[in-house]
Each structure stands twice: as structure tokens, then as C-alpha cells.
Design an enzyme around this catalytic site. Structure first.
Site, short mmCIF file in Angstrom:
data_model
loop_
_atom_site.label_atom_id
_atom_site.label_comp_id
_atom_site.label_asym_id
_atom_site.label_seq_id
_atom_site.Cartn_x
_atom_site.Cartn_y
_atom_site.Cartn_z
N GLU A 97 0.85 -1.19 0.00
CA GLU A 97 0.00 0.00 0.00
C GLU A 97 0.88 1.23 0.00
OE1 GLU A 97 -2.99 -0.12 2.99
OE2 GLU A 97 -3.68 -2.12 2.37
N GLU A 100 7.28 -15.97 -3.02
CA GLU A 100 7.81 -14.85 -3.81
C GLU A 100 9.34 -14.87 -3.79
OE1 GLU A 100 5.97 -11.10 -3.75
OE2 GLU A 100 7.83 -9.99 -3.95
#
Lengths: 427, 376, 427, 376
Positions: A148, A262
Site C-alpha cells: 500500500e 515470492e
């Protein structure tokens, strides 16, 4: 603990190998199938650049469907979710055999290696049947909604909220840095469901549609003009409660699992990646190319720079191999991957610096004789820090290495064990 | 440290480490320095018994290694030497052995010399550097003139490790038609040895003058045709060993510096709690991982005589030569003033690392060699 | 506040200049006196090296006595303490005129510029009459006892204790890193007098004799073989209570003043330094010298390195000048000197690195042809970190710049406001 | 920022800053980029009114500066340009003026051209770079052939700033006997201008072809004898202005990055409280101090035509060219992902800094020039 999964997968390969097709048989079968079904790489065609991204996203869905129909999609995923239930050795063989062909490479990261990997471990049976099978079959592309704008390195400090409302969650907030979200169908979205708990304990992971009237997606233009990243704004986005992955307020655990995949994918060690990038359509320029292009290749200072970067590039491959071995054997903790991460930043950045030095004035204006690629040196230099920012900053990696590999004291966190709504957030 | 050592190799490493720990702890190295440096003959003889000079010798001459990968095992010893800045002619003796073995097929028989070195009864060194000469072994100014069945060697070699102790020299010289290597005993009157000062805490070097030294044709190692290959092999062997040794140095310095960061308090907190220092430790840890990785690959390539061994060896020397001294200097910084005192061990490690870094090609030299090797 | 002193001194110069001898008159008088009284520098003689230190300490006391007798000692110190009561401009003129002569340079730092400077500001009238006059007249050499082995950068965490006993203090403990203490007569010694106060509030500054039966001094050998530093052990060393400088337990204030003069002296801006080092007896080798000595001076990589170091050396002089102006004018805070400190570490260290690269194999063994100075490159390299450790580490300077120049939040100190005896000390 | 500016100069700086802030804030620069870059003619005309093109012009031609140190004042403008990545031909126009003024005594009269530039009615640029040519202005391949009373100029120049907008070019060309500079109007049919892509956000460059362009002998600037001195002066002027501009860039980027570090919280603490970041800010602050110091000295030396001006200019370019982009990249790092987006201003600064760094000699080129200048 996080390392276990790889070890199990490869042990599984050994344990069950009597019942599985041998790697060599599989390789021969794959070779034949590939030659009959997949398009050959075309030296005249451009691959894996920004210019051709939109075209490739369409093509790669179709290629994935072909793989699925042929029984070669999701080689290391279980059969019950559309995979082939084979071992990393089979995947390696398939990747080797697929080298001459076009492959649905864009689906590897994040859809298959990160999101699907996480769902396999953490999703409900229904979620796996829908999203995991969807991703493997090529019907669906998944992406991540994590970062974010307010957050940066502090992922768990996120502000997007989900409010339970009967059988649904209502989501409001903003996400950013979602790689290739514009091409995806669903996203695994980390949101805050409890504002009174300390920050890690009030999060939940929810699967959300990427394209919805209640959400607005836009591509983010980077300083070099590329736009693979997206940002999303949610205004009362409603999703079914069954889209919750794992338990409510246990989203940090789910997110950690996703981050593990990831790191694995970025580090080059994912078993769910199929096919390997062979070419970027001529845009990969080496320091030696630049040295020759500017006619400095016989200059001793230049030769030292080229020799040094060649050494660094070699060392990068060597150290990735070594750390992977160390992690697989369990000798190294999972966070040892942060050392790869640091090398993946430092060494390419050094390459850009050297290229800039060598390219001289040709890095900032097109010269009459140029084909433009020397100016790419300047353009690429604008995104130099991308290598030490993408997928967590180098600063976070350094914290990891010192705290999780060297076991040094952790940084003071002013938001530890504080109800999240009381945490200071700056301007 | 190779993460994929066999059980045999792990055992070998432990045996070597334990032996060095007992026979040559840092206090002994300090005492040796006070006594003038060099190496105790007894110590090297014991090392030879443990096989330190046998690992590159073929089995038919009584050499070999348990693992079957003699050079990898030798690199293990070199790394352990680094961990304790050990004295002893590990590098020169094994480099000479590599040269003698390399020349054995094409040239005169030197199995007696090999056996002498292997048993520790004699020591030898490569006399290859020349005054004011940079690393350019195929163009020596030292000459070997053919006279009847003999060769007459004239010239000056310097930076000759254990020049003062060597029983014979492995001399690279220019002939009328090329370059060749010769065995030259050190006790001839026409060989004049002058010890010179050195940075290393115990390693000795000398300048050696060959004043019309006559040796028989059988003193040649290999032939003139095979001389460049012999020299290349020796070069790769010694550089890969330097890399393994530097790795031992930095791994050990890093270990005791991390420990220091935990133990040392400043402003009521351990040094290890300061983020600026933590980040530097992280970078060092990462670079050390890179050093370990690239040294291992270089050693494997030399062991297997891989096609790309020249390049991998130069990559390792360029990288480790650059990083090793950086890391040690930053570890010194972490120790504060203590780190630059004579009493602290840091400088022993820095002396050895600097010596390894500068000899047989600096990082800059190896960077240029890489550019050559990739065809730039 | 700390800056004020310099400003006042130079304003004083302007204000009072009518009553003072003009700088030019003074210069002419000095020139004549120097030529008649001081020995000329001898190109064949070695100066300012470790080898000649012992000889110079003897000679320089005598030279200082000559200056004093001639009325040229302590030019910027007040007349009532044996100085000349003149301005920095007079001192600069004298330094310029003294260039061709031997000068008592070893007394400049720390005796005159640091210890005497501090005593002038903080000492009692009796102390100034005795020690300040003693130092100016050449009768006495002063040094500092500050650092301790346990301390490092944490000076205020010192452990040496002084116990009041009637009219005396009894001192026990250990000091280290006392530059040239072996050649000094008295030291300004910072000790702990209150163990229940937080660390900065329990310190006192006391003048102690360097050579005493109750103290043991030994020279510390450094990694390059030099031994200008000393360490001292005190076992019930008794000094009169009147040796206390400033108030009891206010030693941190006094110490700060002393550190101010140290930074000023190291930065090259002290008004109490007389004369300038002209030569180190041939041992100052430049990178260009090394390049020529190894025959690489026409190599392009070498030329870049030499050009770069030349640039850095120039920049160092330029930035010292600039920061001094900024501090003098009050535009910069006193702690701006920490930036000089960082340059004084980074740039010489870069020089050593380049020299090592250039010197090649000749840095680690004597070559046949060599005069030995190339091996000095290797020896000097052993003390490379000295530049970022001496006079406070570079890490402390970085704290200073970020906290006192950029005003960033201060590091968490676990010993702040804690009674000193409760502070954790590690092993 | 020079710490010793006079009151007049401080006023001049403030006026310039205020003007740029009003007339060319970053949003306008962005709009200009969207519209294709370059510079608004109106903006430059206003700048000329403020004296931006008069500072190097002698008083007898109507130029001059209040402070009497015209080049120092010009550097103030360049620094303010850097702070707002301003558009406009400040560097090329003033470099040409420096060349015209330098040649005035020895060669034909160009006071009309100077007056045109000074008033902002015309703009001009130095056509000196050549395709695939590195910085070597005394050896152009562009030729000026004497034909009767005229010269015929043939060749290609590239990396010509404002090549598309210039009213005339200051062309450095080879004659039969040496090198000379000429004024060449841009509106001749035999002058072909091709705009090229550039990294800077608004600065334009072009390739300019001179196809047998005939100019009168009076187009020459100075003489062939004075040409090298004219070129050296122009080179020092443009490089010192680049340095001043880069200083403006890094001072501004550092300012807003420090502010960001105070405002941005991570883990409940401002970034400015993290020691690892604080230490990097300290280093950057120190390097910026060095950049300011060395740019000031270079500017003063050029202003005063000091004997060592060539060296001080190259020191400044080598140092600032090296540090400026390092500092901006590290400031980008401090901003996280935001720092590499199009919307953030960082890349505007990085584009300008990189452009200044690379043109008229990279840091490496200037390091070599320093080695030349110290007589190595």
C-alpha cells in the site's frame, strides 16, 4: 520450517519414484509433444518487453491451455487440482526441452509460482478447486494485492480494511505495486479486519476479483516509461466470505507463506515455474557490447571494468546456486535468501553504473550513428533502484540477514504489541 | 567452505583443523614472528605426514587423496591455513608439485623430486617473478642458454617464497626458441639468495640470482612445447589456493568480529544492536557467501581441469582479492582502536590477505585477464 | 555556544587592532627574529617520523623555550599566562614566516591547542598560572587522559574512579589512546566521581602527573609497528584536590570543551597551533609517485585513478576551508566539523586503496630494485582504519551529522538517565 | 551554495529563485515535457531581461553584473536552474557568449550577435560534438575550407543542445592549418537539423549537418591562433555551469528527501530515526558539502581566470559528476517504490544530473584530464 516444503517435495520424488514415470521417459514424451504442439521461438519476433506485453498476455493464456490439454501444465502441482503430480526433476527436464519453444512464461510469476503455491498450502478445498485449477488450466490468472502507498517496507502496517457483513466482506482502501494486475482475474488481497489487535494480528487474506465496478485499477507509470505495475482503489467492494484464505485475522501467516513463494520465485528456485526466458528480443546489452559500441574496448580502464562486471555476474550465479543448496539441505535458514536478494540488487546496479560510465555522452542523447540502444543505458539508469526496491527493499533484506542469519538483536519497532489504531503514522 | 563436501572430506577438514589448532595456534605464530618468521621444519614434516604435499601427486608415485579430488582436498587445507594464518610452504611446494606432475609425461623424469617434496624431506618454490616485472611468465628476462648437453641459466628472480629455505627452485626461463622450466638446486655456488622484507607475519621471500648456473638437460620440466601449459596449470593452482586461503582468513575474522559485536557494549547496548553496524555485517556476510561460492567453483574447476577453469580462477581472484581486504578492514573498524594494535590478531589476517591479494596477479590484473578470456 | 569563542577572538582582533601591533609590523619583526634565532630546516634531516620522535621531543621543548624567550610563544594566548595576546591573523603571519625553520611542532597538539585551550577557558587562575604558562613557556608538556579500553566511542561510559579523600583525590583505573603521553608531564584526566548519577553527571576532570610511582605507563604498539599511543594504569594515585578543573561532577562540560579544541585542532582551524609541517622526511608518497615507480603511469586505468585521487585531495582542502568559514560565521553548528572528520577518513583511505592497487606485488615484498618505500604502501595499509578511528570513530561522526546537523532523532541510548552503576557493560 | 556571497549576490539569488518559482515551477516543467519539451520563448525572453545572458558580456556592450563577478552570478542562476530543473538555453547561450567575448579582441566584430543573445532576441549554441566522437574539440572532422574571401564548412555535429531552436551555431571546424570557430546561421538551406531523442525531461538536442555551407571570413570568431584558447574558455565555462547546476539538483533533492524521512513512518517510527538511514544521510550531507565547496572553487577560478582554473574545473566535474548521481539514486532509494515512479519528481532531477554528468566529459574523462594537467 519454511524450508521443509522443498525438501518434502524432493523426498516425495524419491519415495514415489517407482510409481512415477521416470524423468527420462517423461523427457522423451515431452520432447515429442512440444514439437507437435507448441510454436517455435522466432528470432524475428520480440519477446518479454514492455512493447509486446499486451500481446503476450493474450497468447500465453492460450499456450497454458495447450499445456493443460496436453498434460504438461502444473507439473509439480497435485493431480487433483489439475497438475501432473510429478517432481522438480520432471519440471527441470520439461523446462530444458521447452527451450526452443514459446512458453506461457508470463503466467509463471506471480500466478503459478506465488499465488497458486500459497493456495495449495493454505487454501480451502473449494478455493483450490476453483482458483488453483483455474490458474493451472489457463482459465484464470492470479495476482497479489499486498503493498500500500502508506506502507513501503512495513507490509503489516497496511490500512485497507475489510468489514464482515453477513456472508460477505466489504473492502475499502488502496493497493499498489501489484505486478501485472491489469492482466489478472483474481488477486489474493491482504486486508485489515481488526484494528484493535497489534498490527500482525488483525490481518486477513481474501481472494478478490481484479475487475469490478467497485474497484478502480490503473497502471502506474515508472520513471523509465514502463507500466507493469498497477494500483487499485476499492470503494465498498463486496466479496463472499468464503473467499477468506485461512482464518480471519490470521492473514499474516498466509501472507508469510506467499512471501516465501515470492522469494523462492525471485531467487530462481521455484518448482512451479515452467520454461525459461531465452531472449528479450535483442534488448539485453552487455557491458562488453557497450564498450565495443563506443570503440573503447581496447582501453585498459574499460577492459578492467568489463572484466570486473563479468566476474560479478559469474559470482551472482555461483552464490544463488550455493545458497539454494544451503537452504535445501537445511544448513541455511530460509532467510538466507535475503543474501541472494542483496546480490540481485548490488550486482545489476553495478552493471548499470559501469554501462553509464562506458556509454559516455551517448547515454543521454541519440548519436547520429546509434540504433538507440546506447540511450537505453540512460533510460535503464533511471530505474537503477528498482533492483533494490522491488520485492522488499535492500534495507529490509539487511535487517533480515543480520537478525535472522546472524541472530543480532531486532530493530526497535514502535508498533510492536500496540493496538493498530494507536500506531503513529506520520504525515 | 564447500557446502557439498563428502563425509571423507569433512573428516579431513576436521583432522586438519585440529592439527593446526594444536600445533600452530595464533600464539605460536606470534612467537614465530618474534623469532624471525619462516616455518618450523618439524611442523612441515608433520604436515607432510598428514598428506599436505601428496594430494596432487598421482597414485603411482604414492600420492592421492581419499576423496579422489585431490585439489579440492588441498583447498581445504589452504582454507584451514587461512583460519589460523599458518606458516609453512603449502602454496609453493604444491605449486611446484603441480608443475612437475604436469610436465611428467612430456619431459625428463622428476619422480625423485616429487617424492622428496611429498614426504616433506625437501621443499621447493617457483622462481617466476622478476625485478620490476609484472606477472608475465611467458616473457622472462632470465635466460637458459643451451651449451652442449647442458643449459646455462642467468638472471634474477624475486618475490620467491621460502627462497631462503628451498632445496630447489622451479625456474621459468627464456630459451632461444621459447620458454622452459628447470629444476635448479639451491646449494650451487652460482645461486645467490638474498632474503627480503615481507608484509606477511611469517611468510618469507627472497631475491634469487642465477649467475651462469649450469644444469643438465634433464633438469628441464616437460618440454618447451608444454612449458606454457605447465605454467598455466601452476598459475591456476596457486591462485585458486590463494583464494581458498583468503576465504579461511575472512571467515575466521568475521566470526570473531560478530562475536565481539555481541559482547561489546556501547551506551548500554551491544554493538550488534546498532542498525548501521548490523547492515554492514549483513553486507559482509553476503560478500563472504559470494567469496565462498566463487572459491568453491574455482577449486572444482581446477580439480576437474574444466574448460573454463582459467576464467573461473580469475573471477575468484578478482572478487575475493577485492572483497577480502575490504571485509577485514571493516572488521577492524568494528573493533575500534583495539583493531589496529599489534596485540590484536586482525593485522595478522590483513597481512596474509594483502599478500595473497597482491601476488600472482592483483584483482585489476585478473579483471584484465577475464576481459582477454571472454574475447573482448 | 561553542562557536562563539572563535568569533570573539576575531572580533577582538578587529576591535582592538588600534592598540595592537599591526600584522605587517609583527610579520617583519618575526621574520628578523626567526632568522636570528631558529635553526633552518635541513633537507638532509628527517622530521616528524616515528624514527625521530624521541629526538624531536627533546629538541622541541628547547625550541619552545626559545620562542618564549623571544616573545613569540602562545601568540593567541593572553599575556597574563605567558602568551602574546595577539590575533589569529598574527599567528597566521608567524606560521607563514616560520616555514623555513624548525619549529616545536610536536607541542602544538595536544599540549597547546587542546589542553591549554581548554585550561584557558575552564581552569582556575592558579591552574592557568601553573599549567598554561608552563605549556607556553616550554617548561611543561600536557596531554589528555580520556579514552578507556572498555569505552571506545562511549567516552562518558568511562570506569576510572576518583575518590575524594580530604584534600586529595585517589585515582584507580586505566586509560588508553593517550597520544604521546610518554613525552608529557601532566595530563587532563577525566574520571568518575559519582556512580549513582547518570553517566554524564558523575564525571570530573582532574590534572594528574604523567610520571608517578602510583601509575604505570606503557607505549602501545600499533599494527604498523608505530607506538605514539600510550596506556596508563593507576593504582591509588593521589593528587591534590586543587587539581580539579571546574566543578566536581561537572567534568562532562569540561571534557566537551576539550573535545571542541580537539576537533578544531584536527580540522586545521586552531588559533593555538604555531608553525606548519613542511616535510615528513621523504616518506610522503603520492599516488602519482607509486604509478611512476611501478612504470604504469601511461596506463589509462592508472591515470584515471591518479586523477581521481588528485581530485579528492583537492576537494578535501576545499571542504575544510568551506566548513571552517561556515562555522566561523555561525551559519553552521559546531558539529559541522564532523563532516570534516568524515572526509579526513574517507579520502586518505581511498588514497591507500589506490596505492595498494597500483603498487601491486611490490606492496607486499621488497623488490630487488626498490628503496623500500613501495612496501611502505603495504605497511601503511595495515593502519588504514586509523583514519576513521582516531579522535572518535567515523560512526560517531555520522551520528553527529545526522543528529546535530540534520537534527534527526537521536539513537536510543540504554544508559540514558540510568544510575551509572546499573548500566549494562557486556563482557 | 557559496557561503561568502555578497549582499548583492544574495539578493540576486533570491530574485532568480522567486522568478523561477513563479514562472517555471515543476508542474510547468511537466506540462512542457508533455507538450514535447524545449523551452517557452517567452520564459527565456523574461530571463534575458533579468540579465541571464548579460553576465559574461563586457560593460561596453551593455552587459555586466552588479557584483562585478559575472561568472559567479551566472553560476548562481545555473544552481537555481538545477533546483527546479528549469528549461531554457542558459548553458548553450552563455557558452557561446563566452566564446564570442573571448574572440572579440583577436578577430572579427560580433557585437551584434552578442547583443542579440544578451537581449534574448536570439539564441545560439556550440556545435562541437561529432558523431561517434568523444570530447576532442581540437581535432574536428568538420572542415572549413577557404575559398576566396569565404569559408566552406562541411561536416556533421551532434548532441547540439537547442539545435532545433538556435538562430546560429558556433561551429568548431578544422582548417588547412589548424582549428577555427565560425558563426553559422541556422536558416541556410545547406544546414540540415535533425532533432534527436534525449534523456533530459525538457532539454532538446539535435544533429546538425553542414552541407558545404558558405560563410564569409567575417564569420570567424577570433583567429586560428586564438581558437584553442577560445575553446578552452568555453569548455571551462560550460563545465563549471554544469557543476553549479548539478549542485542545485542535489541540494534540492536532498532537502525534500530529508523532509520525507521525517514525515514518513515505518513500523511506527519516522525513517529519520533508523541509524542505517541516518548514516547514509550523513554521508550524503558530507558529499554535498564537498560538492558545494568544489563547485564554488571552480566557479571562482573561472571567474578570476585563475592559473589553475582548468584543473579546478575538472576536479569539480570529476567529483560532482560522480557524487551527484550517486546521491540522487540513494535519495530515490529512501523514497522506496514511489521514488521510481513517473509521478515523483526524482527522475526529473536524475535525468538532468545524468545529462550534465555525461556531456562535456564524463568524470572518467576529467580524471584523465587531471592526470594530464598535473604532468603525469
Amino acid at each position: 520450517m519454511l524450508v521443509t516444503n522443498i525438501a518434502v517435495t524432493s523426498e516425495f520424488g524419491e519415495f514415489m519414484s517407482d510409481q512415477l514415470e521416470s524423468v527420462e521417459d517423461f523427457r522423451i514424451r515431452a520432447r515429442a509433444w512440444l514439437s507437435g504442439n507448441m510454436p517455435k521461438l522466432d528470432p524475428a519476433k520480440e519477446y518479454n518487453t514492455n512493447r509486446v506485453a499486451d500481446r503476450e498476455w493474450v497468447e500465453h493464456r492460450e499456450l497454458q491451455k495447450k499445456l493443460f490439454a496436453g498434460g504438461f501444465a502444473g507439473i509439480c502441482f497435485p493431480k487433483e487440482y489439475g497438475g501432473q503430480g510429478l517432481t522438480p526433476a520432471h519440471q527441470t527436464a520439461f523446462t530444458e526441452e521447452s527451450a526452443p519453444y514459446e512458453m506461457p512464461l508470463r503466467l509463471n510469476v506471480p500466478s503459478l509460482s506465488i499465488c497458486s503455491g500459497m493456495l495449495l498450502d493454505m487454501g480451502s478445498e473449494e478455493q483450490k478447486q476453483k482458483y488453483l485449477r483455474g490458474a493451472i488450466s489457463g482459465e484464470m490468472i492470479l495476482c497479489q494485492f499486498l503493498s500500500e502507498p502508506s506502507g513501503g517496507s512495513d507490509l503489516a502496517g497496511l490500512l485497507t480494511r475489510a468489514q464482515r457483513d453477513g456472508d460477505t466482506y466489504v473492502i475499502n482502501g488502496q493497493k499498489c505495486w501489484s505486478t501485472f494486475a491489469y492482466a489478472a482475474d483474481y488477486a489474493t488481497c491482504l486486508v485489515r479486519t481488526d484494528w484493535d489487535a497489534p498490527k500482525h494480528r488483525g490481518l486477513s487474506m481474501i481472494i478478490v476479483p481484479v475487475h469490478d465496478d467497485a474497484s478502480h485499477l490503473q497502471r502506474v507509470r515508472m520513471s523509465d516509461g514502463s507500466d507493469e505495475f498497477c494500483e487499485e482503489f476499492f470503494t465498498d467492494l463486496v466479496v463472499p466470505a468464503e473467499n477468506l484464505v485461512g482464518a480471519e485475522n490470521d492473514g499474516w501467516t498466509v501472507g508469510q507463506r506467499q512471501l516465501f513463494y515470492e522469494r523462492q520465485a525471485v531467487g530462481g528456485g521455484s518448482p512451479y515455474v515452467s520454461g525459461r526466458q531465452a531472449t528479450r528480443g535483442g534488448s539485453e546489452v552487455t557491458v562488453a557490447d557497450v564498450a565495443r559500441a563506443v570503440g573503447k574496448d581496447q582501453d585498459s580502464a574499460t577492459r578492467e571494468l568489463v572484466g570486473w562486471q563479468t566476474a560479478l555476474d559469474t559470482v551472482m550465479h555461483q552464490v544463488v546456486k550455493r545458497i539454494t543448496i544451503g537452504m535445501t539441505s537445511g544448513e541455511y535458514p530460509a532467510m538466507a535468501s535475503s543474501m541472494m536478494r542483496l546480490c540481485h540488487a548490488e550486482i545489476p546496479q553495478n552493471r548499470m553504473d559501469i554501462m553509464l560510465d562506458l556509454a559516455g555522452d551517448e547515454a543521454v542523447t541519440s548519436a547520429e550513428h546509434g540504433d538507440g540502444y546506447l540511450r537505453n543505458v540512460g533510460i535503464q539508469y533511471l530505474m537503477r533502484q528498482g533492483a533494490s526496491l522491488g520485492g522488499g527493499s535492500s534495507e529490509m533484506s539487511r535487517n533480515m540477514v543480520s537478525e535472522r542469519v546472524l541472530m543480532m538483536p531486532r530493530e526497535m519497532a514502535a508498533d510492536r504489541d500496540v493496538p493498530f489504531r494507536e500506531v503513529r503514522r506520520g504525515r | 567452505m564447500d557446502l557439498e563436501l563428502s563425509e571423507d572430506q569433512k573428516l579431513f577438514r576436521n583432522t586438519t583443523a585440529k592439527f593446526l589448532d594444536n600445533e600452530s595456534p595464533i600464539e605460536k605464530v606470534r612467537a614465530l614472528n618474534k623469532a624471525g618468521g619462516g616455518f618450523p621444519a618439524e611442523f612441515w614434516a608433520q604436515g607432510a605426514e598428514l598428506g599436505w604435499a601428496a594430494l596432487l601427486v598421482p597414485e603411482e608415485l604414492g600420492g592421492g587423496s581419499i576423496s579422489g579430488n585431490g585439489f579440492q582436498d588441498l583447498a581445504i587445507v589452504a582454507e584451514e591455513f587461512g583460519r589460523l594464518v599458518s606458516p609453512g610452504p603449502l602454496l609453493p611446494v604444491n605449486t611446484v608439485i603441480a608443475g612437475l606432475v604436469e610436465g611428467a609425461e612430456s619431459g625428463p623424469d622428476h619422480s625423485a623430486e616429487i617424492e622428496g617434496l611429498m614426504s616433506g624431506e625437501s621443499v621447493a618454490t617457483w622462481a617466476v617473478y622478476e625485478p620490476k616485472g609484472h606477472w608475465d611468465p611467458l616473457n622472462p628476462t632470465t635466460t637458459a642458454r643451451k651449451e652442449g648437453d647442458n643449459y646455462v641459466i642467468s638472471g634474477v628472480k624475486d618475490r620467491v617464497e621460502i627462497g631462503n629455505e628451498a632445496d630447489f627452485f622451479f625456474v621459468t626461463a627464456k630459451t632461444e626458441t621459447g620458454v622452459a622450466n628447470f629444476i635448479v638446486p639451491s646449494d650451487l655456488g652460482s645461486v645467490v639468495i638474498e632474503p627480503v622484507a615481507a608484509l606477511d607475519f611469517v611468510r618469507h621471500f627472497a631475491t634469487v640470482r642465477f649467475n651462469e648456473v649450469t644444469v643438465p638437460a634433464s633438469a628441464m620440466v616437460g618440454t618447451q612445447e608444454t612449458a606454457p601449459a605447465i605454467i598455466e596449470r601452476m598459475f591456476q593452482v596457486v591462485v585458486a589456493l590463494q583464494c581458498a586461503e583468503m576465504n579461511g582468513l575472512i571467515n575466521r575474522v568475521f566470526e570473531f568480529t560478530v562475536q565481539w559485536a555481541f559482547d561489546r557494549y556501547s551506551f548500554g547496548r551491544p554493538l550488534a544492536s546498532y542498525q548501521a553496524l548490523k547492515h554492514r555485517f549483513s553486507d559482509m556476510r553476503t560478500w563472504i557467501e559470494c567469496c565462498n561460492a566463487t572459491a568453491d567453483e574455482a577449486v572444482k574447476a581446477v580439480n576437474n581441469r574444466a574448460e573454463n577453469s582459467a576464467r573461473l580462477v580469475s573471477v575468484a581472484k578478482a572478487y575475493i582479492g577485492t572483497k577480502a581486504v575490504q571485509i577485514i578492514q571493516d572488521c577492524i573498524q568494528m573493533h575500534g582502536g583495539l583493531g589496529v594494535t599489534w596485540e590484536h590478531d586482525c593485522h595478522l589476517y590483513l597481512r596474509r590477505a594483502t599478500t595473497d591479494r597482491q601476488l600472482f596477479g592483483t584483482p585489476a590484473d585478473h579483471k584484465r585477464r577475464i576481459a582477454d578470456l571472454i574475447g573482448l
